[in-house]
Scaffold this motif. Structure first.
Motif, PDB file in Angstrom:
ATOM      1  N   THR A   1       0.837  -1.183   0.029  1.00 10.28           N
ATOM      2  CA  THR A   1       0.096   0.169   0.069  1.00 10.28           C
ATOM      3  C   THR A   1       0.729   1.296  -0.139  1.00 10.28           C
ATOM      4  N   GLY A   2       2.093   1.118   0.232  1.00  7.57           N
ATOM      5  CA  GLY A   2       2.924   2.341   0.409  1.00  7.57           C
ATOM      6  C   GLY A   2       4.203   2.207  -0.669  1.00  7.57           C
ATOM      7  N   ALA A   3       4.888   3.353  -0.853  1.00 12.93           N
ATOM      8  CA  ALA A   3       6.058   3.220  -1.902  1.00 12.93           C
ATOM      9  C   ALA A   3       6.986   2.575  -1.372  1.00 12.93           C
ATOM     10  N   ALA A   4       7.810   2.050  -2.052  1.00  8.71           N
ATOM     11  CA  ALA A   4       9.317   1.605  -1.625  1.00  8.71           C
ATOM     12  C   ALA A   4       9.017   0.149  -0.691  1.00  8.71           C
TER      13      ALA A   4
ATOM     14  N   SER B   1       3.389   0.218  -4.788  1.00  6.13           N
ATOM     15  CA  SER B   1       4.559  -0.556  -5.030  1.00  6.13           C
ATOM     16  C   SER B   1       4.435  -1.981  -5.232  1.00  6.13           C
ATOM     17  N   VAL B   2       5.208  -2.826  -5.836  1.00  9.44           N
ATOM     18  CA  VAL B   2       5.166  -4.387  -6.139  1.00  9.44           C
ATOM     19  C   VAL B   2       6.522  -4.951  -6.065  1.00  9.44           C
TER      20      VAL B   2
ATOM     21  N   PRO C   1       3.612   4.365 -11.259  1.00  7.48           N
ATOM     22  CA  PRO C   1       3.214   5.633 -11.963  1.00  7.48           C
ATOM     23  C   PRO C   1       1.846   5.985 -11.361  1.00  7.48           C
ATOM     24  N   ALA C   2       1.539   7.320 -11.015  1.00  9.02           N
ATOM     25  CA  ALA C   2       0.076   7.676 -10.778  1.00  9.02           C
ATOM     26  C   ALA C   2      -0.751   7.368 -11.776  1.00  9.02           C
TER      27      ALA C   2
ATOM     28  N   GLY D   1      -2.262   3.957 -11.860  1.00 11.92           N
ATOM     29  CA  GLY D   1      -3.148   3.342 -10.951  1.00 11.92           C
ATOM     30  C   GLY D   1      -3.109   2.203 -10.070  1.00 11.92           C
ATOM     31  N   HIS D   2      -3.911   1.270 -10.152  1.00 11.17           N
ATOM     32  CA  HIS D   2      -3.796  -0.056  -9.171  1.00 11.17           C
ATOM     33  C   HIS D   2      -3.441  -1.237  -9.966  1.00 11.17           C
ATOM     34  N   ILE D   3      -3.232  -2.307  -9.300  1.00 14.03           N
ATOM     35  CA  ILE D   3      -3.156  -3.751  -9.856  1.00 14.03           C
ATOM     36  C   ILE D   3      -4.493  -4.535  -9.759  1.00 14.03           C
TER      37      ILE D   3
END
Length: 99
Positions: free
Chosen positions: A15-18, A48-49, A82-83, A86-88
């Motif tokens: 849910t967060g970056a990095a 992030s993934v 990238p904004a 969106g989301h996966i």
């Protein structure tokens, strides 16, 4: 180096970056529409993934492998989706090209 929270052989969404925040993990080869449950929050609201599998993971921002896609190579990740992506919402695993 993979995040500690992503074991082999899983693809992990955060849910967060990095690779921070709440993590969700998935494995398998067919994920056409990830359910909107707490189990997949790291993908549905992901930032992030990380791919800790032996195959490439192709992630899509729409269900049923539609919309934009990003390929995440094995033992690699995207620290900040990238904004515009969106989301996966769906995932495919496949052998990597050029390997």
């Amino acid at each position: 180096m993979p995040p500690v929270s992503c074991p082999v052989p899983w693809l992990c969404g955060y849910t967060g970056a990095a690779y921070s925040g709440t993590a969700s993990a998935i494995r398998g080869d067919v994920n056409p529409s990830l359910p909107s449950t707490a189990d997949y929050v790291g993908f549905h609201t992901g930032r992030s993934v990380f791919n800790n599998t032996g195959e490439c993971a192709v992630v899509y921002n729409r269900a049923h492998y539609q919309g934009q896609s990003l390929t995440v190579r094995p033992q690699a990740g995207i620290r900040n989706l990238p904004a515009s992506f969106g989301h996966i919402l769906s995932i495919r695993f496949a052998m990597c090209q050029g390997r």
